[in-house]
Design a protein around this motif. Structure first.
Motif, PDB file in Angstrom:
ATOM      1  N   VAL A 176      -6.185   0.693 -12.531  1.00  0.00           N
ATOM      2  CA  VAL A 176      -5.518   0.421 -13.800  1.00  0.00           C
ATOM      3  C   VAL A 176      -4.231  -0.332 -13.455  1.00  0.00           C
ATOM      4  CG1 VAL A 176      -4.390   1.424 -15.808  1.00  0.00           C
ATOM      5  CG2 VAL A 176      -6.455   2.493 -14.873  1.00  0.00           C
ATOM      6  N   LEU A 177      -4.120  -1.566 -13.922  1.00  0.00           N
ATOM      7  CA  LEU A 177      -2.896  -2.319 -13.675  1.00  0.00           C
ATOM      8  C   LEU A 177      -1.867  -1.905 -14.720  1.00  0.00           C
ATOM      9  CD1 LEU A 177      -1.610  -4.449 -11.867  1.00  0.00           C
ATOM     10  CD2 LEU A 177      -2.288  -6.171 -13.548  1.00  0.00           C
ATOM     11  N   MET A 178      -0.779  -1.294 -14.249  1.00  0.00           N
ATOM     12  CA  MET A 178       0.187  -0.715 -15.166  1.00  0.00           C
ATOM     13  C   MET A 178       1.609  -1.005 -14.704  1.00  0.00           C
ATOM     14  SD  MET A 178       1.302   1.803 -12.971  1.00  0.00           S
ATOM     15  CE  MET A 178       2.438   2.516 -14.151  1.00  0.00           C
ATOM     16  N   SER A 179       2.536  -0.806 -15.648  1.00  0.00           N
ATOM     17  CA  SER A 179       3.953  -0.898 -15.357  1.00  0.00           C
ATOM     18  C   SER A 179       4.668   0.122 -16.238  1.00  0.00           C
ATOM     19  CB  SER A 179       4.472  -2.313 -15.600  1.00  0.00           C
ATOM     20  OG  SER A 179       5.775  -2.452 -15.069  1.00  0.00           O
ATOM     21  N   TYR A 180       5.954  -0.072 -16.405  1.00  0.00           N
ATOM     22  CA  TYR A 180       6.761   0.797 -17.264  1.00  0.00           C
ATOM     23  C   TYR A 180       7.114   0.069 -18.557  1.00  0.00           C
ATOM     24  CZ  TYR A 180       7.582   4.651 -13.997  1.00  0.00           C
ATOM     25  OH  TYR A 180       7.430   5.755 -13.197  1.00  0.00           O
ATOM     26  N   ASP A 181       7.685   0.807 -19.475  1.00  0.00           N
ATOM     27  CA  ASP A 181       8.087   0.199 -20.737  1.00  0.00           C
ATOM     28  C   ASP A 181       9.220  -0.809 -20.538  1.00  0.00           C
ATOM     29  OD1 ASP A 181       9.951   2.176 -20.100  1.00  0.00           O
ATOM     30  OD2 ASP A 181      10.268   2.809 -22.171  1.00  0.00           O
ATOM     31  N   HIS A 182       9.892  -0.747 -19.374  1.00  0.00           N
ATOM     32  CA  HIS A 182      10.976  -1.705 -19.136  1.00  0.00           C
ATOM     33  C   HIS A 182      10.462  -3.078 -18.682  1.00  0.00           C
ATOM     34  CE1 HIS A 182      10.393  -1.187 -14.821  1.00  0.00           C
ATOM     35  NE2 HIS A 182      10.706   0.086 -14.882  1.00  0.00           N
ATOM     36  N   MET A 183       9.159  -3.197 -18.421  1.00  0.00           N
ATOM     37  CA  MET A 183       8.607  -4.485 -18.022  1.00  0.00           C
ATOM     38  C   MET A 183       8.776  -5.504 -19.145  1.00  0.00           C
ATOM     39  SD  MET A 183       6.995  -6.845 -16.397  1.00  0.00           S
ATOM     40  CE  MET A 183       6.835  -5.985 -14.850  1.00  0.00           C
ATOM     41  N   ASP A 184       9.269  -6.686 -18.800  1.00  0.00           N
ATOM     42  CA  ASP A 184       9.467  -7.767 -19.762  1.00  0.00           C
ATOM     43  C   ASP A 184       8.151  -8.132 -20.440  1.00  0.00           C
ATOM     44  OD1 ASP A 184      11.039 -10.219 -20.765  1.00  0.00           O
ATOM     45  OD2 ASP A 184       9.327 -11.122 -19.725  1.00  0.00           O
TER      46      ASP A 184
ATOM     47  N   PRO B 194       0.816  -1.212   0.000  1.00  0.00           N
ATOM     48  CA  PRO B 194       0.000   0.000   0.000  1.00  0.00           C
ATOM     49  C   PRO B 194       0.852   1.266   0.000  1.00  0.00           C
ATOM     50  CG  PRO B 194       0.060  -0.938   2.200  1.00  0.00           C
ATOM     51  CD  PRO B 194       0.787  -1.905   1.301  1.00  0.00           C
ATOM     52  N   GLY B 195       0.445   2.232  -0.805  1.00  0.00           N
ATOM     53  CA  GLY B 195       1.128   3.524  -0.844  1.00  0.00           C
ATOM     54  C   GLY B 195       0.126   4.646  -0.654  1.00  0.00           C
ATOM     55  N   LYS B 196       0.515   5.685   0.071  1.00  0.00           N
ATOM     56  CA  LYS B 196      -0.418   6.763   0.400  1.00  0.00           C
ATOM     57  C   LYS B 196      -0.753   7.652  -0.780  1.00  0.00           C
ATOM     58  CE  LYS B 196       0.363   7.328   5.368  1.00  0.00           C
ATOM     59  NZ  LYS B 196       0.736   8.295   6.432  1.00  0.00           N
ATOM     60  N   ASN B 197       0.152   7.739  -1.751  1.00  0.00           N
ATOM     61  CA  ASN B 197      -0.088   8.661  -2.857  1.00  0.00           C
ATOM     62  C   ASN B 197       0.509   8.122  -4.151  1.00  0.00           C
ATOM     63  OD1 ASN B 197       2.750   9.398  -2.855  1.00  0.00           O
ATOM     64  ND2 ASN B 197       2.313  10.660  -1.063  1.00  0.00           N
ATOM     65  N   ASP B 198       0.299   8.870  -5.232  1.00  0.00           N
ATOM     66  CA  ASP B 198       0.747   8.412  -6.548  1.00  0.00           C
ATOM     67  C   ASP B 198       2.262   8.218  -6.602  1.00  0.00           C
ATOM     68  OD1 ASP B 198      -1.812   8.422  -7.748  1.00  0.00           O
ATOM     69  OD2 ASP B 198      -1.711  10.595  -7.980  1.00  0.00           O
ATOM     70  N   LEU B 199       2.992   9.100  -5.937  1.00  0.00           N
ATOM     71  CA  LEU B 199       4.448   8.988  -5.965  1.00  0.00           C
ATOM     72  C   LEU B 199       4.918   7.714  -5.289  1.00  0.00           C
ATOM     73  CD1 LEU B 199       5.306  12.691  -5.102  1.00  0.00           C
ATOM     74  CD2 LEU B 199       5.388  11.613  -7.342  1.00  0.00           C
TER      75      LEU B 199
ATOM     76  N   VAL C 237       7.795   0.762  -8.734  1.00  0.00           N
ATOM     77  CA  VAL C 237       7.674   0.210 -10.093  1.00  0.00           C
ATOM     78  C   VAL C 237       8.724   0.840 -10.995  1.00  0.00           C
ATOM     79  CG1 VAL C 237       6.077  -0.286 -11.983  1.00  0.00           C
ATOM     80  CG2 VAL C 237       5.204  -0.069  -9.652  1.00  0.00           C
ATOM     81  N   ARG C 238       8.883   2.131 -10.864  1.00  0.00           N
ATOM     82  CA  ARG C 238       9.909   2.829 -11.648  1.00  0.00           C
ATOM     83  C   ARG C 238      11.294   2.259 -11.363  1.00  0.00           C
ATOM     84  NH1 ARG C 238      11.544   8.836  -9.998  1.00  0.00           N
ATOM     85  NH2 ARG C 238      12.480   7.559  -8.351  1.00  0.00           N
ATOM     86  N   ASP C 239      11.566   1.988 -10.091  1.00  0.00           N
ATOM     87  CA  ASP C 239      12.889   1.530  -9.675  1.00  0.00           C
ATOM     88  C   ASP C 239      13.041   0.008  -9.713  1.00  0.00           C
ATOM     89  OD1 ASP C 239      13.319   4.196  -9.275  1.00  0.00           O
ATOM     90  OD2 ASP C 239      13.263   4.110  -7.084  1.00  0.00           O
ATOM     91  N   LYS C 240      12.055  -0.679 -10.308  1.00  0.00           N
ATOM     92  CA  LYS C 240      12.085  -2.134 -10.506  1.00  0.00           C
ATOM     93  C   LYS C 240      12.123  -2.907  -9.191  1.00  0.00           C
ATOM     94  CE  LYS C 240      14.418  -1.669 -14.994  1.00  0.00           C
ATOM     95  NZ  LYS C 240      15.534  -2.116 -15.863  1.00  0.00           N
ATOM     96  N   LYS C 241      11.537  -2.340  -8.145  1.00  0.00           N
ATOM     97  CA  LYS C 241      11.398  -3.037  -6.870  1.00  0.00           C
ATOM     98  C   LYS C 241      10.004  -3.625  -6.712  1.00  0.00           C
ATOM     99  CE  LYS C 241      14.923  -0.272  -4.557  1.00  0.00           C
ATOM    100  NZ  LYS C 241      15.200   0.690  -3.466  1.00  0.00           N
ATOM    101  N   ALA C 242       9.100  -3.260  -7.599  1.00  0.00           N
ATOM    102  CA  ALA C 242       7.777  -3.868  -7.702  1.00  0.00           C
ATOM    103  C   ALA C 242       7.486  -4.032  -9.184  1.00  0.00           C
ATOM    104  CB  ALA C 242       6.713  -3.014  -7.030  1.00  0.00           C
ATOM    105  N   ASP C 243       6.609  -4.968  -9.503  1.00  0.00           N
ATOM    106  CA  ASP C 243       6.368  -5.292 -10.904  1.00  0.00           C
ATOM    107  C   ASP C 243       5.294  -4.420 -11.544  1.00  0.00           C
ATOM    108  OD1 ASP C 243       8.065  -7.824 -10.992  1.00  0.00           O
ATOM    109  OD2 ASP C 243       6.703  -8.269  -9.327  1.00  0.00           O
ATOM    110  N   PHE C 244       4.197  -4.232 -10.830  1.00  0.00           N
ATOM    111  CA  PHE C 244       3.058  -3.497 -11.370  1.00  0.00           C
ATOM    112  C   PHE C 244       2.484  -2.596 -10.279  1.00  0.00           C
ATOM    113  CE2 PHE C 244       3.226  -7.556 -13.606  1.00  0.00           C
ATOM    114  CZ  PHE C 244       3.129  -7.177 -14.938  1.00  0.00           C
ATOM    115  N   ALA C 245       1.669  -1.631 -10.707  1.00  0.00           N
ATOM    116  CA  ALA C 245       0.892  -0.818  -9.776  1.00  0.00           C
ATOM    117  C   ALA C 245      -0.573  -0.922 -10.145  1.00  0.00           C
ATOM    118  CB  ALA C 245       1.333   0.649  -9.820  1.00  0.00           C
ATOM    119  N   ALA C 246      -1.412  -1.182  -9.151  1.00  0.00           N
ATOM    120  CA  ALA C 246      -2.858  -1.077  -9.328  1.00  0.00           C
ATOM    121  C   ALA C 246      -3.186   0.376  -9.020  1.00  0.00           C
ATOM    122  CB  ALA C 246      -3.585  -2.034  -8.389  1.00  0.00           C
ATOM    123  N   ASN C 247      -3.063   1.200 -10.026  1.00  0.00           N
ATOM    124  CA  ASN C 247      -3.033   2.649  -9.853  1.00  0.00           C
ATOM    125  C   ASN C 247      -4.332   3.290 -10.333  1.00  0.00           C
ATOM    126  OD1 ASN C 247      -1.494   4.748  -8.833  1.00  0.00           O
ATOM    127  ND2 ASN C 247      -0.554   5.252 -10.783  1.00  0.00           N
ATOM    128  N   GLY C 248      -4.434   4.593 -10.168  1.00  0.00           N
ATOM    129  CA  GLY C 248      -5.582   5.340 -10.652  1.00  0.00           C
ATOM    130  C   GLY C 248      -5.188   6.253 -11.795  1.00  0.00           C
TER     131      GLY C 248
END
Length: 387
Positions: free
Chosen positions: A263-271, A67-72, A78-89
């Motif tokens: 929205v289940l999302m990741s970065y372009d670096h996701m395999d 769980p994260g309190k905010n978008d950042l 996910v940006r730093d490759k410590k998590a795979d995806f974000a269930a984000n808004g």
């Protein structure tokens, strides 16, 4: 605003410190996955946990939901490759655009990719204390509205609804809070009157159970002028008849606007293979989790908006093609979204080099102008000109 100024929540930081990527597991997924999500009281978190249970029970895959309190705090891992995806808004779109919190020197436009999304019978709308007589967005005028620090998605979407009612920030009283749960508690405690969230979130249910009660500020579908203003501010919205949530049903629907969440999302670096396998698992396991959390049925395959405002990951595209869902129009939209990200990335690279060392406020103001100029030159709509 440095990255260090946005502290990850204790639970998130602890989970990340102990997260170790698993070896290859069933269906092409690692044995251990990590998603970030909204706080534990959110509907998005509940849906992520439900999907995680199905992954464990059906595939033997462990999903850690952080769980994260905010978008950042949701995007940093996910940006730093410590998590795979974000269930984000909708912060997904704002991060792509490099606006609000993402306009600061340590962020900029992000190359994000969607995999799947939930669009159920609930809505994302302003909710308010039930003792104020709020029925539509027009009734927000003069009310104390909750602003979540570091959560431009929540805050801007409150503003989009305000624009439906032809309101500006000066027409309401802004009250700052560190997270969505604190904002909801403030309404219960009569420190604020309204906040933005899901009709099915635990925060709204908590408010409903309080002496103040709960209600929603809708956007009546017949109000053409209001909808024109709303869509100019939030082109990612759709008209929606909400039948799931506090006080709502098929017999008592709410006319409103909404957008996909989570929205289940990741970065372009996701395999690509992992993105494909994750997409496939979401739909293969649907029957196992659709009734396990409020709103989880929104992940239906036929609910997917493949022509949305953020590119679909190439691995997910492979799945949708195999499923016979991917059309030429979807491909054209995806290529246009990718081209927009290229425009933004190029503009940021040029501007950030020129503006290096400027005071933060000056940097952000300059980026506002540079961004609009680059998008208009490419014949793209800026959506945001300042913030």
């Amino acid at each position: 605003m440095s990255l260090n100024s946005h502290h990850l929540g204790g639970a998130l930081a602890l989970a990340l410190s102990t997260f170790v990527a698993g070896t290859a597991g069933a269906a092409g997924l690692p044995r251990t996955l990590a998603w970030t999500a909204y706080e534990t009281t959110s509907s998005g978190y509940g849906q992520a946990v439900a999907i995680g249970s199905a992954l464990k029970n059906q595939m033997g895959i462990t999903l850690r939901v952080l769980p994260g309190k905010n978008d950042l705090s949701r995007l940093v891992p996910v940006r730093d490759k410590k998590a795979d995806f974000a269930a984000n808004g909708i912060g997904t779109y704002m991060a792509q655009e490099g606006v609000f919190e993402f306009a600061h020197p340590d962020w900029g436009p992000q190359r994000l990719r969607t995999v799947a999304m939930s669009l159920g019978d609930y809505c994302l709308v302003p909710y308010a204390a039930g003792d104020l007589g709020v029925k539509t967005a027009y009734d927000l005028k003069g009310k104390r509205v909750s602003i979540i620090r570091g959560a431009p998605g929540l805050n801007y979407n409150l503003y989009v609804y305000m624009r439906f009612a032809d309101l500006e920030w000066d027409d309401v009283i802004r009250v700052d809070f560190p997270g969505a749960t604190a904002a909801a508690d403030s309404i219960v405690n009569n420190q604020a009157d309204a906040a933005f969230g899901s009709t099915i979130t635990g925060n709204v249910r908590k408010l409903e159970a309080s002496p103040r009660g709960a209600t929603f500020a809708g956007a009546p579908h017949g109000d053409e002028a209001g909808w024109k203003r709303l869509m100019e501010a939030g082109p990612y919205y759709v008209k929606h008849l909400c039948t799931e949530g506090v006080g709502l049903s098929k017999e008592k629907p709410l006319e409103a606007a909404t957008y996909p969440y989570p929205v289940l999302m990741s970065y372009d670096h996701m395999d690509a293979d992992t993105a494909y396998a994750m997409t496939k698992a979401i739909f293969d396991l649907y029957e196992s989790y659709k009734d396990a959390a409020p709103g989880a049925d929104g992940w239906r395959r036929d609910n997917q908006r493949l022509d949305w405002v953020v590119p679909v990951h190439e691995g997910a595209v492979r799945y949708y093609k195999e499923a016979g869902m991917w059309t030429d129009a979807h491909q054209a939209n995806n290529e246009a979204n990718l081209a927009r990200q290229d425009v933004l990335a190029k503009a940021w690279k040029t501007y950030a080099a020129e503006a290096k060392g400027r005071p933060e406020e000056e940097f952000v103001k300059g980026w506002q102008s540079a961004r609009v100029s680059a998008l208009e030159k490419a014949k793209e709509l800026p959506v945001w000109r300042d913030w």
